[in-house]
Design a protein around this motif. Sequence first.
Motif, mmCIF file in Angstrom:
data_model
loop_
_atom_site.group_PDB
_atom_site.id
_atom_site.type_symbol
_atom_site.label_atom_id
_atom_site.label_comp_id
_atom_site.label_asym_id
_atom_site.label_seq_id
_atom_site.Cartn_x
_atom_site.Cartn_y
_atom_site.Cartn_z
ATOM 1 N N VAL A 154 2.831 32.559 37.308
ATOM 2 C CA VAL A 154 1.478 32.401 36.762
ATOM 3 C C VAL A 154 1.133 30.919 36.611
ATOM 4 O O VAL A 154 0.020 30.505 36.956
ATOM 5 C CB VAL A 154 1.340 33.165 35.427
ATOM 6 C CG1 VAL A 154 0.014 32.843 34.747
ATOM 7 C CG2 VAL A 154 1.476 34.667 35.650
ATOM 8 N N SER A 155 2.089 30.095 36.158
ATOM 9 C CA SER A 155 1.705 28.679 36.016
ATOM 10 C C SER A 155 1.460 28.015 37.362
ATOM 11 O O SER A 155 0.601 27.139 37.467
ATOM 12 C CB SER A 155 2.661 27.858 35.142
ATOM 13 O OG SER A 155 3.955 28.279 35.290
ATOM 14 N N ILE A 156 2.178 28.440 38.396
ATOM 15 C CA ILE A 156 1.878 27.891 39.737
ATOM 16 C C ILE A 156 0.452 28.281 40.139
ATOM 17 O O ILE A 156 -0.327 27.450 40.622
ATOM 18 C CB ILE A 156 2.902 28.388 40.788
ATOM 19 C CG1 ILE A 156 4.308 27.872 40.475
ATOM 20 C CG2 ILE A 156 2.481 27.938 42.194
ATOM 21 C CD1 ILE A 156 5.406 28.501 41.323
ATOM 22 N N LEU A 157 0.100 29.553 39.899
ATOM 23 C CA LEU A 157 -1.264 30.000 40.259
ATOM 24 C C LEU A 157 -2.322 29.220 39.460
ATOM 25 O O LEU A 157 -3.351 28.820 40.013
ATOM 26 C CB LEU A 157 -1.419 31.504 40.013
ATOM 27 C CG LEU A 157 -0.727 32.442 41.009
ATOM 28 C CD1 LEU A 157 -0.889 33.898 40.586
ATOM 29 C CD2 LEU A 157 -1.265 32.240 42.435
ATOM 30 N N GLU A 158 -2.030 29.013 38.175
ATOM 31 C CA GLU A 158 -2.993 28.255 37.346
ATOM 32 C C GLU A 158 -3.247 26.880 37.951
ATOM 33 O O GLU A 158 -4.396 26.414 38.027
ATOM 34 C CB GLU A 158 -2.451 28.086 35.922
ATOM 35 C CG GLU A 158 -2.455 29.364 35.099
ATOM 36 C CD GLU A 158 -1.895 29.148 33.692
ATOM 37 O OE1 GLU A 158 -2.485 29.680 32.736
ATOM 38 O OE2 GLU A 158 -0.871 28.451 33.548
ATOM 39 N N GLY A 159 -2.180 26.244 38.418
ATOM 40 C CA GLY A 159 -2.309 24.921 39.031
ATOM 41 C C GLY A 159 -3.126 24.981 40.311
ATOM 42 O O GLY A 159 -4.041 24.183 40.517
ATOM 43 N N LEU A 160 -2.816 25.935 41.150
ATOM 44 C CA LEU A 160 -3.505 26.044 42.442
ATOM 45 C C LEU A 160 -4.977 26.398 42.269
ATOM 46 O O LEU A 160 -5.832 25.950 43.034
ATOM 47 C CB LEU A 160 -2.823 27.107 43.317
ATOM 48 C CG LEU A 160 -1.427 26.755 43.828
ATOM 49 C CD1 LEU A 160 -0.758 27.986 44.440
ATOM 50 C CD2 LEU A 160 -1.509 25.632 44.865
ATOM 51 N N ASP A 191 9.419 27.955 49.603
ATOM 52 C CA ASP A 191 9.538 28.185 48.160
ATOM 53 C C ASP A 191 8.232 28.763 47.613
ATOM 54 O O ASP A 191 7.198 28.768 48.300
ATOM 55 C CB ASP A 191 10.021 26.935 47.417
ATOM 56 C CG ASP A 191 8.974 25.834 47.365
ATOM 57 O OD1 ASP A 191 7.758 26.129 47.459
ATOM 58 O OD2 ASP A 191 9.368 24.664 47.236
ATOM 59 N N LEU A 192 8.310 29.256 46.378
ATOM 60 C CA LEU A 192 7.168 30.006 45.832
ATOM 61 C C LEU A 192 5.897 29.164 45.762
ATOM 62 O O LEU A 192 4.807 29.652 46.095
ATOM 63 C CB LEU A 192 7.538 30.574 44.452
ATOM 64 C CG LEU A 192 6.494 31.500 43.827
ATOM 65 C CD1 LEU A 192 6.181 32.699 44.713
ATOM 66 C CD2 LEU A 192 6.950 31.965 42.441
ATOM 67 N N ALA A 193 6.022 27.901 45.379
ATOM 68 C CA ALA A 193 4.814 27.068 45.258
ATOM 69 C C ALA A 193 4.146 26.883 46.621
ATOM 70 O O ALA A 193 2.915 27.008 46.750
ATOM 71 C CB ALA A 193 5.169 25.714 44.646
ATOM 72 N N ALA A 194 4.947 26.622 47.649
ATOM 73 C CA ALA A 194 4.386 26.417 48.996
ATOM 74 C C ALA A 194 3.769 27.711 49.518
ATOM 75 O O ALA A 194 2.686 27.706 50.123
ATOM 76 C CB ALA A 194 5.475 25.921 49.937
#
Length: 367
Positions: free
Chosen positions: A289-295, A334-337
């Motif tokens: 969720v925090s990765i999505l918030e950033g994107l 990786d998940l962020a990419a």
Amino acid sequence: AAWEKQVRHSSTPRRVNGFSVLVTGAAGFIGSHCSLALKKRGDGVLGLDNFNDYYDPSLKRARQNLLSKHQIFIVEGDLNDGPLLTKLFDVVPFTHVLHLAAQAGVRYAMQNPQSYVKSNIAGFVNLLEVAKAVNPQPAIVWASSSSVYGLNTENPFSEHDRTDRPASLYAATKKAGEEIAHTYNHIYGLSLTGLRFFTVYGPWGRPDMAYFFFTKDILQGKPIDIYRTQDQKAVARDFTYIDDVVKGCLGALDTAEKSTGSGGKKKGPAQLRVYNLGNTSPVPVGRLVSILEGLLNTKAKKHVITLPRNGDVPYTHANVTLAYKDFGYKPTTDLAAGLRKFVKWYVSYFGIESKRSKETQHFDESS
Ligand code: NAD
Ligand code: UGA
């Protein structure tokens, strides 16, 4: 039939010794990606899908349109239609079947249990019944699931670990699939390779999966639930990017041996194998969720709640040594990419209100 004409023209492989592959579930998330990748490298591909409405069928139609631009045809039909399957094998001498059609989703099994029995058990048996009688038999690679590891938390999961504690009917039908495969390999010499996918995500993904509806809900300012275990540990998944999974599927097809059954030429026992295809790196849902918030450049309205007894398992983590050894499987995203690519697709596919598009423009252009 209409598809017959199309198929006679379109399914000839271009690769030297190329495969001719029946992809079931070709209008689905993983099936559409695999069909495109097979076609791109020069194999013949014919799809089968029943376009059911478990999730918005317009997304399946959009994938179908994309495939048709690459001269990939999808026959509209059900796994349980024996005469149709027999006809398909009569018209096209498939060397391989990539069997991805199934009732997916873990939590929906509580709402519609019979749909899992129909597609994942009866449908799979029907496909095997037809395939066993074809001469020469096709090699079959099919989708199992990380959910067969059930309540295991000793990590990472290896193929020989216990699979006797499914947490959902979905998981139970996938486990049953593995045992059914064993019997068709044992009696009829069918070559069968099962792939245990681990929470696969990416562009053209499934709207019923958390990363997908979290994105939607965050953009719409709606609250999302983040599960924690009963003992307040983070629930984690070995989220695996679609392109890595596609490579794994093609690798498994490449190393799938011909059957020994009615038509197979190979001596010795036919192949029966099961492989993990994961990312080897579990991530807590909160981190997703925090990765999505950033994107998305937007704060989520988070409700952290205790995992309901809904079929979800607390944890998944793949050991992929076997798939690496046998066909060089190595996840690289990786998940962020991977989520960056997903969000880029999501925004271009659904579009978002102009204010939001401005906010995310930096992201759109940089990726
Ligand atoms: P998906 O739902 O997008 O694709 C499955 C496709 O099969 C759908 O288009 C559906 O219309 C079709 N289908 C379902 N039942 C059918 C039937 N009886 N006859 C004909 N077509 C039928 O799902 P997906 O995520 O692409 O999953 C593909 C396979 O991988 C499934 O077997 C699923 O259980 C398995 N799997 C997926 C994941 C994941 O995270 N996506 C993880 C583990 C296993
Ligand atoms: C996914 C697919 O949906 C299954 O089809 C597949 O078989 C399975 O992967 C697999 O790997 O075998 P799941 O991991 O449950 O199942 O994927 P999601 O439904 O996207 O859930 C991802 C994570 O988010 C899970 O840990 C889940 O507990 C959590 N979650 C889900 C929440 O925290 N909140 C929600 O509202 C929903």
